[in-house]
Write a protein that holds these residues in place. Sequence first.
Motif, PDB file in Angstrom:
ATOM      1  N   ARG A   1      46.735   2.276  28.061  1.00  0.00           N
ATOM      2  CA  ARG A   1      48.116   1.931  28.443  1.00  0.00           C
ATOM      3  C   ARG A   1      49.111   2.892  27.798  1.00  0.00           C
ATOM      4  N   ALA A   2      48.893   3.208  26.531  1.00  0.00           N
ATOM      5  CA  ALA A   2      49.789   4.130  25.831  1.00  0.00           C
ATOM      6  C   ALA A   2      49.744   5.516  26.462  1.00  0.00           C
ATOM      7  N   LEU A   3      48.572   5.954  26.845  1.00  0.00           N
ATOM      8  CA  LEU A   3      48.440   7.259  27.484  1.00  0.00           C
ATOM      9  C   LEU A   3      49.246   7.305  28.778  1.00  0.00           C
ATOM     10  N   LEU A   4      49.119   6.279  29.613  1.00  0.00           N
ATOM     11  CA  LEU A   4      49.890   6.254  30.855  1.00  0.00           C
ATOM     12  C   LEU A   4      51.386   6.197  30.566  1.00  0.00           C
ATOM     13  N   ASP A   5      51.769   5.410  29.585  1.00  0.00           N
ATOM     14  CA  ASP A   5      53.182   5.296  29.238  1.00  0.00           C
ATOM     15  C   ASP A   5      53.736   6.644  28.784  1.00  0.00           C
ATOM     16  N   LEU A   6      53.060   7.276  27.849  1.00  0.00           N
ATOM     17  CA  LEU A   6      53.544   8.550  27.318  1.00  0.00           C
ATOM     18  C   LEU A   6      53.552   9.640  28.387  1.00  0.00           C
ATOM     19  N   SER A   7      52.495   9.688  29.144  1.00  0.00           N
ATOM     20  CA  SER A   7      52.331  10.754  30.127  1.00  0.00           C
ATOM     21  C   SER A   7      53.166  10.548  31.380  1.00  0.00           C
ATOM     22  N   LEU A   8      53.017   9.388  32.008  1.00  0.00           N
ATOM     23  CA  LEU A   8      53.675   9.157  33.294  1.00  0.00           C
ATOM     24  C   LEU A   8      55.119   8.704  33.142  1.00  0.00           C
ATOM     25  N   ARG A   9      55.335   7.682  32.370  1.00  0.00           N
ATOM     26  CA  ARG A   9      56.685   7.111  32.293  1.00  0.00           C
ATOM     27  C   ARG A   9      57.621   7.958  31.458  1.00  0.00           C
ATOM     28  N   ARG A  10      57.135   8.466  30.344  1.00  0.00           N
ATOM     29  CA  ARG A  10      58.005   9.215  29.440  1.00  0.00           C
ATOM     30  C   ARG A  10      57.957  10.720  29.686  1.00  0.00           C
ATOM     31  N   GLY A  11      56.963  11.185  30.459  1.00  0.00           N
ATOM     32  CA  GLY A  11      56.885  12.597  30.823  1.00  0.00           C
ATOM     33  C   GLY A  11      56.520  13.538  29.686  1.00  0.00           C
ATOM     34  N   ILE A  12      55.838  13.031  28.680  1.00  0.00           N
ATOM     35  CA  ILE A  12      55.436  13.891  27.563  1.00  0.00           C
ATOM     36  C   ILE A  12      54.275  14.778  28.029  1.00  0.00           C
ATOM     37  N   PRO A  13      54.377  16.082  27.805  1.00  0.00           N
ATOM     38  CA  PRO A  13      53.330  17.004  28.260  1.00  0.00           C
ATOM     39  C   PRO A  13      51.969  16.709  27.616  1.00  0.00           C
TER      40      PRO A  13
ATOM     41  N   GLU B   1      45.436   8.014  47.940  1.00  0.00           N
ATOM     42  CA  GLU B   1      45.912   6.742  47.391  1.00  0.00           C
ATOM     43  C   GLU B   1      46.153   6.853  45.892  1.00  0.00           C
ATOM     44  N   LEU B   2      45.291   7.582  45.187  1.00  0.00           N
ATOM     45  CA  LEU B   2      45.453   7.708  43.739  1.00  0.00           C
ATOM     46  C   LEU B   2      46.666   8.561  43.383  1.00  0.00           C
ATOM     47  N   VAL B   3      46.981   9.553  44.202  1.00  0.00           N
ATOM     48  CA  VAL B   3      48.202  10.338  43.977  1.00  0.00           C
ATOM     49  C   VAL B   3      49.425   9.444  44.156  1.00  0.00           C
ATOM     50  N   ARG B   4      49.418   8.625  45.195  1.00  0.00           N
ATOM     51  CA  ARG B   4      50.535   7.711  45.416  1.00  0.00           C
ATOM     52  C   ARG B   4      50.596   6.642  44.316  1.00  0.00           C
ATOM     53  N   LEU B   5      49.436   6.204  43.839  1.00  0.00           N
ATOM     54  CA  LEU B   5      49.413   5.243  42.733  1.00  0.00           C
ATOM     55  C   LEU B   5      50.043   5.853  41.496  1.00  0.00           C
ATOM     56  N   ARG B   6      49.698   7.084  41.201  1.00  0.00           N
ATOM     57  CA  ARG B   6      50.274   7.769  40.045  1.00  0.00           C
ATOM     58  C   ARG B   6      51.800   7.804  40.162  1.00  0.00           C
ATOM     59  N   ASP B   7      52.298   8.137  41.339  1.00  0.00           N
ATOM     60  CA  ASP B   7      53.749   8.177  41.554  1.00  0.00           C
ATOM     61  C   ASP B   7      54.357   6.788  41.401  1.00  0.00           C
ATOM     62  N   ALA B   8      53.669   5.771  41.903  1.00  0.00           N
ATOM     63  CA  ALA B   8      54.173   4.392  41.799  1.00  0.00           C
ATOM     64  C   ALA B   8      54.231   3.958  40.330  1.00  0.00           C
ATOM     65  N   LEU B   9      53.224   4.337  39.556  1.00  0.00           N
ATOM     66  CA  LEU B   9      53.206   3.974  38.140  1.00  0.00           C
ATOM     67  C   LEU B   9      54.355   4.636  37.380  1.00  0.00           C
ATOM     68  N   LYS B  10      54.732   5.836  37.792  1.00  0.00           N
ATOM     69  CA  LYS B  10      55.868   6.525  37.157  1.00  0.00           C
ATOM     70  C   LYS B  10      57.173   5.752  37.366  1.00  0.00           C
ATOM     71  N   ARG B  11      57.305   5.167  38.549  1.00  0.00           N
ATOM     72  CA  ARG B  11      58.564   4.535  38.932  1.00  0.00           C
ATOM     73  C   ARG B  11      58.672   3.070  38.542  1.00  0.00           C
ATOM     74  N   MET B  12      57.551   2.392  38.384  1.00  0.00           N
ATOM     75  CA  MET B  12      57.638   0.947  38.175  1.00  0.00           C
ATOM     76  C   MET B  12      58.032   0.589  36.751  1.00  0.00           C
ATOM     77  N   ASP B  13      58.585  -0.598  36.616  1.00  0.00           N
ATOM     78  CA  ASP B  13      59.022  -1.108  35.325  1.00  0.00           C
ATOM     79  C   ASP B  13      57.895  -1.941  34.733  1.00  0.00           C
ATOM     80  N   TRP B  14      57.180  -1.361  33.793  1.00  0.00           N
ATOM     81  CA  TRP B  14      56.085  -2.089  33.147  1.00  0.00           C
ATOM     82  C   TRP B  14      56.178  -1.855  31.697  1.00  0.00           C
TER      83      TRP B  14
END
Length: 93
Positions: A31-43, A80-93
């Motif tokens: 969860r932290a990896l997705l948060d840092l990478s996708l939501r926060r945009g950390i390289p 579908e996984l590319v779209r999922l990745r984009d959806a995870l970036k945008r959603m509030d979780w």
Amino acid sequence: MAQPHIPESGVGAVPEETLSDALKTLDPVSRALLDLSLRRGIPDGDIAAAVGTDAGQIAGRRDKVISTVGASVGLSGPDELVRLRDALKRMDW
């Protein structure tokens, strides 16, 4: 009044609550990896330096986690996984 189009398949058909529930089943590191990478945009290189690995390992782990989330909600194809990745970036979780 026209009804909004609701996709019958793919990530657009998966309610955000379902995605949120799938994220809750992940281990804290994933969860932290997705948060840092996708939501926060950390390289990947910055995350890798913080945990003592390389950027390729981070990218590979993130892809596996996204696949895991996708599988838990019935998504598996590359598009579908590319779209999922984009959806995870945008959603509030």
